[in-house]
Scaffold this motif. Structure first.
Motif, PDB file in Angstrom:
ATOM      1  N   UNK A 170      41.738   2.992 -23.131  1.00  0.00           N
ATOM      2  CA  UNK A 170      40.154   2.763 -22.989  1.00  0.00           C
ATOM      3  C   UNK A 170      39.700   4.175 -22.711  1.00  0.00           C
ATOM      4  N   UNK A 171      40.192   5.021 -21.814  1.00  0.00           N
ATOM      5  CA  UNK A 171      39.633   6.479 -21.735  1.00  0.00           C
ATOM      6  C   UNK A 171      39.834   7.034 -22.789  1.00  0.00           C
ATOM      7  N   UNK A 174      37.218   5.904 -25.650  1.00  0.00           N
ATOM      8  CA  UNK A 174      35.950   6.134 -25.284  1.00  0.00           C
ATOM      9  C   UNK A 174      35.745   7.560 -25.386  1.00  0.00           C
ATOM     10  N   UNK A 177      35.203   8.725 -28.915  1.00  0.00           N
ATOM     11  CA  UNK A 177      34.129   8.130 -29.659  1.00  0.00           C
ATOM     12  C   UNK A 177      32.757   8.819 -28.977  1.00  0.00           C
ATOM     13  N   UNK A 178      32.626   8.976 -27.770  1.00  0.00           N
ATOM     14  CA  UNK A 178      31.556   9.780 -26.938  1.00  0.00           C
ATOM     15  C   UNK A 178      31.513  11.358 -27.584  1.00  0.00           C
ATOM     16  N   UNK A 230      20.988  12.657 -21.826  1.00  0.00           N
ATOM     17  CA  UNK A 230      21.782  11.535 -21.403  1.00  0.00           C
ATOM     18  C   UNK A 230      23.261  11.530 -21.580  1.00  0.00           C
ATOM     19  N   UNK A 231      23.502  11.670 -22.964  1.00  0.00           N
ATOM     20  CA  UNK A 231      25.089  12.277 -23.357  1.00  0.00           C
ATOM     21  C   UNK A 231      25.534  13.182 -22.605  1.00  0.00           C
ATOM     22  N   UNK A 234      26.390  11.241 -19.559  1.00  0.00           N
ATOM     23  CA  UNK A 234      27.491  10.462 -19.581  1.00  0.00           C
ATOM     24  C   UNK A 234      28.807  11.119 -19.585  1.00  0.00           C
ATOM     25  N   UNK A 237      30.698  12.643 -16.184  1.00  0.00           N
ATOM     26  CA  UNK A 237      31.931  11.919 -15.462  1.00  0.00           C
ATOM     27  C   UNK A 237      32.873  11.564 -16.301  1.00  0.00           C
ATOM     28  N   UNK A 238      32.598  11.411 -17.627  1.00  0.00           N
ATOM     29  CA  UNK A 238      33.637  10.831 -18.444  1.00  0.00           C
ATOM     30  C   UNK A 238      34.935  11.760 -18.863  1.00  0.00           C
ATOM     31  N   UNK A 241      37.062  11.543 -15.754  1.00  0.00           N
ATOM     32  CA  UNK A 241      37.524  10.322 -15.736  1.00  0.00           C
ATOM     33  C   UNK A 241      38.994  10.450 -16.685  1.00  0.00           C
ATOM     34  N   UNK A 242      38.795  11.122 -17.854  1.00  0.00           N
ATOM     35  CA  UNK A 242      39.768  10.741 -18.936  1.00  0.00           C
ATOM     36  C   UNK A 242      41.047  11.366 -18.328  1.00  0.00           C
ATOM     37  N   UNK A 245      42.606   9.571 -15.429  1.00  0.00           N
ATOM     38  CA  UNK A 245      43.281   8.300 -15.867  1.00  0.00           C
ATOM     39  C   UNK A 245      44.781   8.846 -16.470  1.00  0.00           C
TER      40      UNK A 245
ATOM     41  N   UNK B 140      38.630   0.605 -16.062  1.00  0.00           N
ATOM     42  CA  UNK B 140      37.943   0.055 -17.331  1.00  0.00           C
ATOM     43  C   UNK B 140      36.724  -0.385 -17.339  1.00  0.00           C
ATOM     44  N   UNK B 142      34.414   1.330 -15.703  1.00  0.00           N
ATOM     45  CA  UNK B 142      33.635   2.715 -15.993  1.00  0.00           C
ATOM     46  C   UNK B 142      33.486   2.974 -17.467  1.00  0.00           C
ATOM     47  N   UNK B 143      34.926   2.840 -18.219  1.00  0.00           N
ATOM     48  CA  UNK B 143      34.880   3.365 -19.449  1.00  0.00           C
ATOM     49  C   UNK B 143      33.955   2.719 -20.343  1.00  0.00           C
ATOM     50  N   UNK B 146      30.308   3.563 -19.769  1.00  0.00           N
ATOM     51  CA  UNK B 146      29.924   4.784 -20.519  1.00  0.00           C
ATOM     52  C   UNK B 146      29.862   4.447 -22.113  1.00  0.00           C
ATOM     53  N   UNK B 147      30.913   3.808 -22.648  1.00  0.00           N
ATOM     54  CA  UNK B 147      31.011   3.668 -24.183  1.00  0.00           C
ATOM     55  C   UNK B 147      29.710   2.991 -24.486  1.00  0.00           C
ATOM     56  N   UNK B 150      26.531   5.266 -24.223  1.00  0.00           N
ATOM     57  CA  UNK B 150      26.721   6.284 -25.351  1.00  0.00           C
ATOM     58  C   UNK B 150      26.299   5.690 -26.294  1.00  0.00           C
ATOM     59  N   UNK B 151      26.737   4.487 -26.851  1.00  0.00           N
ATOM     60  CA  UNK B 151      26.226   3.929 -28.097  1.00  0.00           C
ATOM     61  C   UNK B 151      24.914   3.635 -28.070  1.00  0.00           C
ATOM     62  N   UNK B 153      22.592   5.030 -26.452  1.00  0.00           N
ATOM     63  CA  UNK B 153      21.828   6.438 -26.418  1.00  0.00           C
ATOM     64  C   UNK B 153      21.686   6.590 -27.819  1.00  0.00           C
TER      65      UNK B 153
END
Lengths: 481, 217
Positions: A170-171, A174, A177-178, A230-231, A234, A237-238, A241-242, A245, B140, B142-143, B146-147, B150-151, B153
């Protein structure tokens, strides 16, 4: 020199401007877009052929893996994870610098990021791609890689959501993608610049499609900057977190040497450390090759070196704390694992790691070293080697000496371990070279916004200097503090 | 404007439009001020545009347009000129609400999906732990939050901006390519109630705009 003074007013003390020489908006466009529009340099072609050859090595190794099975790697019963996960963590770690530069430095209003963020973000994406090769192919039967995702199997069972390996899926997905969204949002105005300057119809159409019809409208900029902010918010912290994790993959298990609470911050610091080193290696080559010394200045390089020495010291501190806790906890397995790490059969790897990660970066305390291009180039490569060894040491030393001495084994890589890892550099280099050739490697719009001429109100020192996205957040003079 | 994207699905518009539409607008720009007052009545004109060379100039121009009571005007700049939203009298972006919605959707779907699949559809006992112990699910949650945020946004921003729109009348302004390079271009739209071909042009001239010209819708 009044423009010089104006750039300097955003920082306490005397600092060199972010962009050197008499640059105006047009010259920034020219120097960056010119790289993409000019004829393909001969050296680029040579490097591209080299990168493609290395990529072929990767494809060959993976082909062998898929046809024969993961037995072609040197993993054995005790060391079930070896170069594959080392390579994965190595590349994921490198992938952290891009988002760190684009998101965290952005939130801290570090304007020096504008010259390097685009290339660093690109590097992030390509590093994550290289990392992705490992989880994808270590399943052996790659056509079942979709089992990693939350899809019930033929018995209606779901993947275990309580497993760190699933968190990792998941991490990382995500994060990939981000990072791509963030990078693309940043690219759109520059793609519009390339579209508007296009000399051939193909370029105009291709850049035109990806520029989405961007017309620089301030009504759009308003939403755009908010989205960028905003991105960044986001992603910050992402990105933490990656790697947290990723470290859970180890720390949540009960293997001595892995089961420690220091792992998340330690891994994050290490990731930033290795990522900055990789940005450094690439930027030193790219600025020289494309004549961008005025946009990517010594100040940028020096700042990155400072980050490297800071994070390298954090990593060194983590090595020390691991030993301290191993002793202080009184846990014999933990102290055995750590003693074995430093003085066991893998001591050569351990001490390579310590010297590369802790000792060499300390040279950056000296300004002479910090501002010397050859020195920083060499150190950046040393750091990357050291960070590869760090992951190798953590993974292999703990696994090769598990709870059952009869199963202890020494891990030796096979040729396919080596060629697979080497080949991922081919993937990374190929992607990065394509990026340098076809996309603006410096954020044109953002660099313009830090030029002195970008100031709409020269009498207010807080307006007009900021990088995009600071709208609504930097109404207070940020440099007052 | 919503009709634009369909018309341009093929994506080859920028090339075509920037090509001969620019040439069309070139002749438009050359029209004498005296004749342009008649065009205003024809209903063909989309906007009157002018070019400035610095952020300070366009900020001043936008302030003047705002103070003169114009509502439908825009600034086209190579980078975000800060403070221009105030000069144009624009409200803040609504994007944060969309993102909040996206984030909440992400969190709620993560919680409900994880709960349903792990505790209802096929509960598994692993390590003697509860089927649904929220602590183990936080990464999970959290992710996914965020996902989705982000979409939201990403798509929210392009949605609010009505992009992709591969053709827009302002693209036909002859110097428009400079708006992504070193120029700061203002467009005053004809649908503005205050719009008047002669008076608007005079105002732009007074503000120091260069290459004032009308573009067709």
């Amino acid at each position: 020199m009044s423009d010089l003074a104006m750039v300097q007013e955003d920082v306490p003390g005397k600092r060199v401007p972010l962009v050197l020489g008499k640059q105006d908006f047009h010259s920034v466009t020219e120097s960056v877009a010119g790289i993409v529009e000019g004829p393909t340099p001969h050296k680029w072609k040579l490097l591209f052929v080299l990168a493609l050859s290395i990529l072929l090595i990767l494809l060959g190794s993976l082909g062998r893996l898929v046809t024969k099975g993961i037995g072609v790697w040197g993993n054995n019963t005790t060391v079930g994870w070896a170069w594959d996960i080392t390579g994965f963590v190595f590349w994921i770690g490198i992938g952290h610098a891009g988002t760190l530069i684009s998101a965290i430095l952005f939130l801290f209003r570090q304007k020096w990021r504008t010259s390097i963020n685009r290339a660093a973000e690109a590097m992030t994406i390509f590093a994550v791609m290289s990392a992705g090769i490992y989880p994808l192919f270590h399943v052996g039967r790659v056509w079942f890689a979709y089992w990693l995702f939350p899809i019930p199997n033929q018995m209606g069972m779901w993947p275990n959501f309580k497993s760190p390996l699933f968190w990792d899926v998941c991490a990382v997905s995500t994060y990939a993608t981000v990072s791509i969204l963030f990078w693309y949002v940043g690219l759109v105005p520059d793609l519009a610049t390339l579209r508007d300057r296009a000399k051939t119809k193909t370029r105009q159409i291709v850049y035109g499609i990806f520029a989405l019809g961007w017309r620089g409208s301030h009504r759009h900029w308003l939403n755009y900057e908010r989205a960028y902010g905003i991105l960044a918010g986001l992603s910050a912290p992402l990105v933490l977190s990656v790697h947290t994790i990723v470290s859970f993959d180890f720390a949540v298990s009960i293997i001595p040497g892995w089961h420690t609470t220091i792992f998340p911050p330690y891994f994050v610091a290490g990731a930033i450390f290795s990522g900055f080193a990789m940005v450094m290696t690439l930027m030193i080559i790219a600025r020289k090759a494309f004549g961008l010394e005025r946009l990517i200045t010594m100040r940028h390089l020096e700042n990155m070196n400072k980050v490297i020495v800071a994070t390298g010291t954090m990593v060194g501190y983590a090595y020390a704390v691991e030993f301290f806790i191993a002793w202080y906890s009184g846990n014999p397995y933990e102290s055995f694992a750590l003693m074995n790490r430093a003085f066991g059969p893998y001591k050569w790897a351990y001490w390579t790691m310590v010297s590369c990660n802790v000792i060499f970066p300390q040279l950056f305390w000296f300004k002479k070293v910090r501002t010397s291009i050859p020195a920083m180039f060499v150190i950046s490569i040393i750091v990357n080697i050291g960070m590869w060894f760090e992951r190798f040491v953590i993974i292999v030393t703990s696994l090769s000496r598990d709870f059952l001495p009869s199963s202890w084994a020494y891990f030796r890589p096979t040729i396919f371990d080596i060629t697979t890892f080497f080949g991922t550099f081919g993937l990374f280099m190929t992607m990065f070279l394509l990026f340098l050739r076809f996309l603006p490697m410096v954020a044109i719009g953002e660099v313009k916004s830090v030029l002195p001429a970008a100031d709409a109100h020269p009498h207010h020192d807080d307006d007009g200097h900021d990088a995009p996205g600071s709208e609504g957040m930097s109404k207070e003079p940020v440099h007052a503090a | 404007m919503p009709r634009e994207p369909e018309r341009n699905k093929k994506g080859d518009r920028p090339a075509v439009d920037a090509g001969h539409a620019a040439a069309k607008a070139m002749s438009e720009a050359a029209v004498e001020p005296t004749t342009s007052s008649t065009e205003a009545d024809s209903g063909e004109v989309f906007a009157l545009m002018g070019r400035f060379e610095s952020p300070a100039e366009i900020t001043h121009a936008c302030e003047a347009l705002r103070d003169a009571g114009y509502k439908h005007f825009d600034a086209h700049t190579p980078f975000a000129v800060h403070g221009l939203e105030k000069a144009m009298g624009l409200p803040p972006s609504r994007l944060p609400f969309i993102v909040l919605g996206g984030g909440i959707t992400g969190l709620v779907s993560a919680i409900s999906f994880a709960y349903w699949s792990q505790a209802v559809d096929y509960p598994l006992v692993i390590g003697g732990k509860l089927a649904f112990s929220f602590q183990a699910f936080i990464p999970i949650f959290f992710e996914l939050t965020v996902l989705f945020a982000a979409f939201a946004t990403f798509f929210g921003m392009w949605g609010l901006n009505r992009l992709p729109t591969f053709f827009h009348p302002v693209h036909t302004y002859p110097s428009f390519h400079r708006a992504s390079d070193d120029s700061f271009i203002v467009s005053v739209e004809a649908r503005d109630p205050k719009f008047d071909m002669t008076k608007t042009r005079e105002l732009l001239e007074k503000l120091g705009a260069r290459e004032i010209g009308a573009v067709e819708a």
